[in-house]
Structures are given as C-alpha cells and as structure tokens.
Motif scaffolding. Sequence first.
Motif, PDB file in Angstrom:
ATOM      1  N   ARG A 157      85.594  31.052   6.521  1.00  0.00           N
ATOM      2  CA  ARG A 157      85.219  30.258   7.706  1.00  0.00           C
ATOM      3  C   ARG A 157      84.557  31.119   8.780  1.00  0.00           C
ATOM      4  O   ARG A 157      83.729  30.638   9.549  1.00  0.00           O
ATOM      5  N   ASN A 158      84.929  32.377   8.852  1.00  0.00           N
ATOM      6  CA  ASN A 158      84.475  33.231   9.946  1.00  0.00           C
ATOM      7  C   ASN A 158      83.464  34.299   9.572  1.00  0.00           C
ATOM      8  O   ASN A 158      82.957  34.988  10.447  1.00  0.00           O
ATOM      9  N   ILE A 159      83.194  34.419   8.295  1.00  0.00           N
ATOM     10  CA  ILE A 159      82.281  35.481   7.881  1.00  0.00           C
ATOM     11  C   ILE A 159      80.851  35.132   8.287  1.00  0.00           C
ATOM     12  O   ILE A 159      80.466  33.978   8.323  1.00  0.00           O
ATOM     13  N   ARG A 160      80.110  36.154   8.598  1.00  0.00           N
ATOM     14  CA  ARG A 160      78.710  35.992   8.953  1.00  0.00           C
ATOM     15  C   ARG A 160      77.890  36.758   7.923  1.00  0.00           C
ATOM     16  O   ARG A 160      78.152  37.916   7.633  1.00  0.00           O
ATOM     17  N   TRP A 161      76.925  36.074   7.335  1.00  0.00           N
ATOM     18  CA  TRP A 161      76.067  36.729   6.353  1.00  0.00           C
ATOM     19  C   TRP A 161      75.175  37.735   7.082  1.00  0.00           C
ATOM     20  O   TRP A 161      74.675  37.443   8.169  1.00  0.00           O
ATOM     21  N   PRO A 162      74.956  38.908   6.505  1.00  0.00           N
ATOM     22  CA  PRO A 162      74.105  39.902   7.171  1.00  0.00           C
ATOM     23  C   PRO A 162      72.669  39.392   7.301  1.00  0.00           C
ATOM     24  O   PRO A 162      72.165  38.699   6.416  1.00  0.00           O
ATOM     25  N   ASP A 163      72.046  39.775   8.399  1.00  0.00           N
ATOM     26  CA  ASP A 163      70.638  39.410   8.570  1.00  0.00           C
ATOM     27  C   ASP A 163      69.802  40.314   7.648  1.00  0.00           C
ATOM     28  O   ASP A 163      70.319  41.265   7.063  1.00  0.00           O
ATOM     29  N   GLU A 177      70.166  44.095   8.214  1.00  0.00           N
ATOM     30  CA  GLU A 177      71.476  44.614   7.807  1.00  0.00           C
ATOM     31  C   GLU A 177      71.608  44.629   6.284  1.00  0.00           C
ATOM     32  O   GLU A 177      72.157  45.570   5.712  1.00  0.00           O
TER      33      GLU A 177
END
Length: 121
Positions: free
Chosen positions: A98-104, A107
């Motif tokens: 729910r809280n993970i952010r995929w690297p741009d 990154e």
Amino acid sequence: MGAQGHRKGSYTAERVAAEIRRAIRHGELLPGEHVRQTYWSAHVGVSSASTREALKMLVSEGLLTYDAHRGYFVTRIDPFEMAQVYQIRRVLEAEVLRNIRWPDPRELKAIREAMDAVTDQ
C-alpha cells in the motif's frame, strides 16, 4: 539477467521456497524433519544452487534452521506460532504494498547500474 531484471535463479528459488512452505503448511514436512536439498531440487525440477538459495531464504524467514554439520531442518514451531507468523507477514506485506513507491526512471537507472556492477564482479 533475465528479461524482467530479476537475478538469474531468483524466480526458481522462490518456486522451491513456495513449495517447501506449502509442504510445511500441509503437514507434509513436520517440525524437526530434515529437508533434503537433493529431493527438493529434483521434486521442483531446478538446480541445486536455486534450491540452496531457497533454503537460505526459509532460514531467514524462520521456517527452517541450519546445522553446519547436518543440514536444514523444519523449525520446531507450534501451529499457533506458525499461524501468527503468517498473519503478521500478510499484514506487513499488505502494508508495504500500500505504501511502496515505484522508483522513477532516474532512480531505476541507478539501481540497475548498481546491480550490474555487483553481478559483473
């Protein structure tokens, strides 16, 4: 490197680990029972290196223990403790997802370069 950027063998190691987890959950592998690498390699149809990786993963999860002179064994945990471990894992993994952010893209490029530097050694 595989087409999806996974380390070679990591998918097959996860397959072995999943099969051993299933066997433990269904009582096919009992607490204290010896987990034979050669059997699981042949049973799942993967290399012994992938099976070793899977066994190490399961040690880090606490499902197996390792004795340097005897091999891998199913950890002696009672069913209530095992249910708690899986419940905690389900909650934590759901929270991470729910809280993970995929690297741009920048990154992701840095991660790939770091991974390539390590695997090329």
